[in-house]
Design an enzyme around this catalytic site. Structure first.
Site, PDB file in Angstrom:
ATOM      1  N   CYS A  38      53.454  64.983  22.355  1.00  0.00           N
ATOM      2  CA  CYS A  38      53.142  65.111  23.320  1.00  0.00           C
ATOM      3  C   CYS A  38      53.802  66.162  23.686  1.00  0.00           C
ATOM      4  CB  CYS A  38      53.209  64.446  24.920  1.00  0.00           C
ATOM      5  SG  CYS A  38      54.499  64.283  25.445  1.00  0.00           S
ATOM      6  N   LEU A  39      53.700  67.349  24.786  1.00  0.00           N
ATOM      7  CA  LEU A  39      54.067  68.695  25.093  1.00  0.00           C
ATOM      8  C   LEU A  39      55.444  68.466  26.027  1.00  0.00           C
ATOM      9  CD1 LEU A  39      51.244  70.411  27.036  1.00  0.00           C
ATOM     10  CD2 LEU A  39      52.255  71.042  24.533  1.00  0.00           C
TER      11      LEU A  39
END
EC number: 2.1.1.61
Length: 288
Positions: free
Chosen positions: A185-186
């Protein structure tokens, strides 16, 4: 639907594939924590094959999920033919997440699995399963603990199936995404202790999408204060420095809010920010 092998697998891989099929079949009804990555996509495909309408894939959606990955998850679920839905998660509202402590992933997965537990309960009282593989157990993954506490099962890890085998099986079954790069995930682009916000996640997403659109499919845009540090596979660094117009890249990254741009000459290494943990532990020992 029976998945047909389109390429050869060796005997141990064939055995692991059959064990995976049997394990999921024995569970009976499943709700899959589905990101669209290679691991959870294999789980989704086998679940669809073995359980049909008793399998549901669920993608958690928040600002930490890159828009292109959300779209890919939708497309892959449609390709597999599995029933797919999304749920909105709110981990950014929790300081246990947005303040980015070393166990940030625990808060994220805790939030996700609260939603999945409710969805699974309403979907035929099904069991939640995920795509955690055997290799994942050797890294710093607080999210795995949160999943375990929520009663989630991980068939790939239980059967000691490693990432390389997952890719080989996916390729042999004809999945177009078998070599898809891992995409955490970012939030994983932020050093521990650096606060996370929707605005800053959007900056990372835009920066990475710009590079993807310019031919760099495997990339990380790491946060360094207000600056961006670009990580690419070592064999693509020269392409960035020589073939891409430097001024164009700089102009775009400045326009989305970064104040400086650098390139990591070591190249892309998944989980690189976890090095901070070992350095801190060593520092504590020295001080003692």
């Amino acid at each position: 639907m029976i998945l047909k092998l389109q390429e050869d697998l060796n005997a141990p891989q064939l055995q692991q594939l059959e064990l995976l099929r049997d394990a999921i079949k024995q569970i009976g009804k499943v709700c899959i924590a589905y990101s669209g990555g290679v691991d959870s996509s294999l789980i989704a495909a086998i679940a669809k094959e073995q359980l049909g309408t008793n399998a549901l894939a669920v993608t958690g959606v928040s600002d930490s999920l890159a828009p292109h990955l959300r779209k890919e998850a939708q497309q892959q679920a449609a390709w597999i033919g599995i029933k797919h839905t999304e749920c909105i998660t709110n981990e950014l509202e929790s300081p246990d997440y947005n303040q980015n402590p070393v166990d940030r992933c625990f808060a994220c997965k805790q939030e996700l699995h609260t939603h999945l537990a409710n969805i699974a309960s309403n979907f035929k009282e099904s069991q939640v399963i995920d795509g955690v593989n055997f290799d994942d157990l050797g890294d710093h993954r607080p999210g795995i603990q949160a999943a375990r506490l929520a009663g989630v099962r991980s068939p790939l890890a239980e059967l000691k199936i490693r990432k390389s085998t997952i890719r080989d099986i996916s390729k042999a079954l004809g999945f177009p995404w078998w070599d898809k790069p891992s995409q955490p995930c970012l939030a994983s682009r932020f050093p521990y202790g650096e606060s996370i916000s929707s605005l800053r996640l959007a900056q990372v997403a835009k920066g990475e999408q710009w590079l993807i659109d310019h031919g760099f499919s495997e990339v990380r845009v790491r946060i360094q204060g207000l600056g961006a540090r670009i990580e690419l596979p070592v064999d693509r660094i020269n392409d960035l420095l020589i073939k891409l117009r430097r001024e164009e890249l700089i102009t775009y990254f400045l326009s989305i809010g970064f104040t400086s741009i650098s390139v990591d000459l070591e190249g892309l290494i998944s989980g690189k920010l976890n090095r901070e943990l070992s350095h801190k532990q060593t520092s504590y020992k020295d001080e003692a």
